[in-house]
Design a protein around this motif. Structure first.
Motif, mmCIF file in Angstrom:
data_model
loop_
_atom_site.group_PDB
_atom_site.id
_atom_site.type_symbol
_atom_site.label_atom_id
_atom_site.label_comp_id
_atom_site.label_asym_id
_atom_site.label_seq_id
_atom_site.Cartn_x
_atom_site.Cartn_y
_atom_site.Cartn_z
ATOM 1 N N HIS A 31 35.659 35.573 30.956
ATOM 2 C CA HIS A 31 35.342 35.998 32.263
ATOM 3 C C HIS A 31 33.953 36.640 32.469
ATOM 4 C CE1 HIS A 31 35.997 36.229 36.778
ATOM 5 N NE2 HIS A 31 35.439 37.296 36.630
ATOM 6 N N LYS A 32 34.031 37.908 31.807
ATOM 7 C CA LYS A 32 32.903 38.519 31.981
ATOM 8 C C LYS A 32 31.877 38.100 31.322
ATOM 9 C CE LYS A 32 34.767 42.581 30.422
ATOM 10 N NZ LYS A 32 34.922 44.346 30.236
ATOM 11 N N GLY A 54 30.710 35.175 33.638
ATOM 12 C CA GLY A 54 30.135 35.854 34.720
ATOM 13 C C GLY A 54 28.480 36.327 34.698
ATOM 14 N N HIS A 86 34.916 43.146 44.415
ATOM 15 C CA HIS A 86 34.735 41.910 43.632
ATOM 16 C C HIS A 86 35.889 41.184 44.196
ATOM 17 C CE1 HIS A 86 33.241 40.214 40.010
ATOM 18 N NE2 HIS A 86 34.577 39.764 39.796
ATOM 19 N N ARG A 87 37.207 41.685 44.466
ATOM 20 C CA ARG A 87 38.230 40.630 45.054
ATOM 21 C C ARG A 87 37.683 40.030 46.454
ATOM 22 N NH1 ARG A 87 43.202 44.600 43.901
ATOM 23 N NH2 ARG A 87 42.972 44.063 41.406
ATOM 24 N N GLY A 125 31.149 42.973 39.237
ATOM 25 C CA GLY A 125 31.811 43.051 38.031
ATOM 26 C C GLY A 125 31.496 43.779 36.893
ATOM 27 N N MET A 174 31.708 47.369 37.847
ATOM 28 C CA MET A 174 33.110 47.718 37.489
ATOM 29 C C MET A 174 33.321 48.079 36.023
ATOM 30 S SD MET A 174 36.132 44.832 37.426
ATOM 31 C CE MET A 174 35.380 43.826 38.963
ATOM 32 N N ALA A 233 35.007 37.355 46.037
ATOM 33 C CA ALA A 233 35.677 36.295 45.338
ATOM 34 C C ALA A 233 36.311 35.395 46.571
ATOM 35 C CB ALA A 233 36.795 36.587 44.178
ATOM 36 N N MET A 280 43.608 35.214 35.138
ATOM 37 C CA MET A 280 43.698 36.355 34.074
ATOM 38 C C MET A 280 44.432 37.540 34.946
ATOM 39 S SD MET A 280 39.847 37.109 34.072
ATOM 40 C CE MET A 280 39.278 38.404 35.247
ATOM 41 N N VAL A 281 44.238 37.647 36.095
ATOM 42 C CA VAL A 281 44.865 39.031 36.887
ATOM 43 C C VAL A 281 46.217 38.957 36.910
ATOM 44 C CG1 VAL A 281 42.648 39.906 37.885
ATOM 45 C CG2 VAL A 281 44.123 38.342 38.966
ATOM 46 N N LEU A 311 30.977 28.425 38.727
ATOM 47 C CA LEU A 311 31.562 29.524 39.755
ATOM 48 C C LEU A 311 33.109 29.237 40.211
ATOM 49 C CD1 LEU A 311 28.518 29.620 42.053
ATOM 50 C CD2 LEU A 311 29.485 31.362 40.621
ATOM 51 N N GLY A 327 39.350 34.034 36.869
ATOM 52 C CA GLY A 327 39.757 35.234 37.547
ATOM 53 C C GLY A 327 41.314 35.489 37.976
ATOM 54 N N TRP A 328 41.532 34.610 38.763
ATOM 55 C CA TRP A 328 42.870 34.897 39.494
ATOM 56 C C TRP A 328 43.979 34.329 38.475
ATOM 57 C CZ3 TRP A 328 40.156 31.529 43.841
ATOM 58 C CH2 TRP A 328 39.569 32.513 44.688
ATOM 59 N N ILE A 372 31.020 45.006 27.777
ATOM 60 C CA ILE A 372 30.737 43.652 28.148
ATOM 61 C C ILE A 372 30.288 42.761 26.944
ATOM 62 C CG2 ILE A 372 29.951 41.845 29.747
ATOM 63 C CD1 ILE A 372 29.454 44.014 31.721
HETATM 64 C C1 HEM Z 1 30.048 34.618 40.025
HETATM 65 C C2 HEM Z 1 30.631 35.411 38.836
HETATM 66 C C3 HEM Z 1 32.146 35.955 39.053
HETATM 67 C C4 HEM Z 1 33.192 35.564 39.895
HETATM 68 C C5 HEM Z 1 33.381 34.163 40.766
HETATM 69 C C6 HEM Z 1 34.435 36.266 39.822
HETATM 70 C C7 HEM Z 1 35.610 36.199 40.253
HETATM 71 C C8 HEM Z 1 36.688 36.888 39.845
HETATM 72 C C9 HEM Z 1 38.060 36.743 40.638
HETATM 73 C C10 HEM Z 1 38.507 35.404 41.382
HETATM 74 C C11 HEM Z 1 38.924 37.753 39.886
HETATM 75 C C12 HEM Z 1 40.494 37.999 40.469
HETATM 76 C C13 HEM Z 1 40.251 39.020 41.747
HETATM 77 C C14 HEM Z 1 41.721 39.377 41.895
HETATM 78 O O1 HEM Z 1 42.240 40.257 41.331
HETATM 79 O O2 HEM Z 1 42.253 38.856 43.222
HETATM 80 C C15 HEM Z 1 37.989 38.328 39.155
HETATM 81 C C16 HEM Z 1 38.531 39.545 38.522
HETATM 82 C C17 HEM Z 1 37.658 40.201 37.539
HETATM 83 N N1 HEM Z 1 36.291 40.186 37.408
HETATM 84 FE FE1 HEM Z 1 35.227 38.867 38.021
HETATM 85 N N2 HEM Z 1 33.768 37.186 38.708
HETATM 86 C C18 HEM Z 1 32.609 36.979 38.453
HETATM 87 C C19 HEM Z 1 31.874 37.898 37.689
HETATM 88 C C20 HEM Z 1 32.140 38.881 36.886
HETATM 89 C C21 HEM Z 1 31.752 39.667 35.728
HETATM 90 C C22 HEM Z 1 30.156 39.464 35.357
HETATM 91 C C23 HEM Z 1 32.367 40.743 35.409
HETATM 92 C C24 HEM Z 1 32.106 41.562 34.349
HETATM 93 C C25 HEM Z 1 30.879 41.626 33.770
HETATM 94 C C26 HEM Z 1 33.778 40.400 36.175
HETATM 95 C C27 HEM Z 1 34.637 41.138 35.699
HETATM 96 C C28 HEM Z 1 36.042 41.066 36.341
HETATM 97 C C29 HEM Z 1 37.201 41.832 36.089
HETATM 98 C C30 HEM Z 1 37.224 43.033 34.864
HETATM 99 C C31 HEM Z 1 38.470 41.453 36.878
HETATM 100 C C32 HEM Z 1 39.584 41.796 36.794
HETATM 101 C C33 HEM Z 1 39.477 43.066 37.962
HETATM 102 C C34 HEM Z 1 40.854 43.333 38.127
HETATM 103 O O3 HEM Z 1 41.690 44.161 37.327
HETATM 104 O O4 HEM Z 1 41.649 43.263 39.249
HETATM 105 N N3 HEM Z 1 33.604 39.325 36.797
HETATM 106 N N4 HEM Z 1 36.643 38.004 39.317
#
Ligand code: HEM
Ligand code: HEM
Length: 184
Positions: A55-56, A59, A148-149, A111, A114, A152, A36-37, A26, A33-34, A122
């Motif tokens: 990440h996906k 996740g 999602h944001r 996620g 989304m 997190a 890549m964005v 986690l 996540g932080w 995915i």
């Molecule tokens: C416990 C699991 C997960 C955690 C802790 C997590 C955490 C995060 C964090 C910290 C970000 C950055 C958010 C921001 O823009 O500030 C993010 C973005 C993202 N996550 Fe996750 N994530 C998880 C699971 C998933 C899953 C399973 C998927 C898709 C199958 C996913 C897809 C994405 C995508 C596409 C973004 C980019 C969104 C954007 O463009 O802002 N995540 N995630």
């Protein structure tokens, strides 16, 4: 076999292994996540897209692990909190654990929603594509990114509280809280 099980006084090796493996996963997902964005969205630089794909897939692993963890937790006795805690601390500790379970499901699920709502696949480490959970839906796509944001940030805030409490109990109070979650 019995040694692998949680008992009425401490967590067993299976629960301990899952707790720490998921904690590492986690934290890595939050960092990834932080990171890549924050990368630039330019066509010739494929780093961003590669990290999003990793990440996906990671996740989705977290989602499978929390399902396993919850089914384990529901079948075994919950070891009690350290003795002598004021009632507010007992409620706070259990509430944080409960919120963690909710977040560990809600984060990967939002996620997944989304990606499906946005029409993005995915790929699971190039092995197979995870099926869509919903059809294309622009409104849902944008809402699930926002949610999602926020989820997190909530996970990160609770993590600071939870880890801070564990360290405080170990080094300041000197009770068995952290030892219960460490191998014998
Ligand atoms: C416990 C699991 C997960 C955690 C802790 C997590 C955490 C995060 C964090 C910290 C970000 C950055 C958010 C921001 O823009 O500030 C993010 C973005 C993202 N996550 Fe996750 N994530 C998880 C699971 C998933 C899953 C399973 C998927 C898709 C199958 C996913 C897809 C994405 C995508 C596409 C973004 C980019 C969104 C954007 O463009 O802002 N995540 N995630
Ligand atoms: C995102 C990371 C983490 C999550 C989601 C998490 C989640 C949980 C959950 C749900 C429990 C309840 C037992 C269970 O059902 O497994 C728990 C217990 C515990 N966690 Fe964490 N944890 C995380 C990170 C940490 C860290 C970094 C520490 C220590 C520095 C820690 C120390 C403990 C301790 C000592 C317990 C036992 C509490 C007790 O029963 O008295 N956890 N954790």
């Amino acid at each position: 076999m019995e040694a692998r099980l949680d008992t009425s006084t401490r967590y067993g090796p299976f629960a301990i292994a899952l707790h720490w493996a998921m904690a590492v996963l986690l934290v890595a997902l939050l960092a990834l996540g932080w990171t890549m964005v924050s990368l630039p969205d330019v066509g010739y630089d494929t780093r961003k897209i590669t990290l999003i794909l990793v990440h996906k897939a990671m996740g989705m692993v977290a989602l499978a692990l929390v399902a396993l963890r919850l089914s384990w937790r529901l079948r075994r006795p919950l070891p009690p909190l350290a003795g002598g805690l004021p009632q507010w601390q007992q409620v706070a500790a259990r509430l944080v654990h409960l919120l963690f379970y909710a977040l560990m499901f809600a984060l990967p699920l939002t996620g997944w929603v989304m990606s499906s709502a946005g029409g993005y696949p995915i790929p699971f480490f190039g092995w197979f594509d995870v099926p869509d959970i919903t059809g294309p839906n622009e409104w849902l796509f944008h809402r699930s990114i926002e949610v999602h944001r926020w989820l997190a940030w909530s996970l990160a805030a609770l993590l600071v509280l939870h880890a801070g409490a564990a360290v405080h109990h170990h080094f300041v109070v000197g009770d068995d809280t952290l030892r219960k979650m460490l191998p014998d």
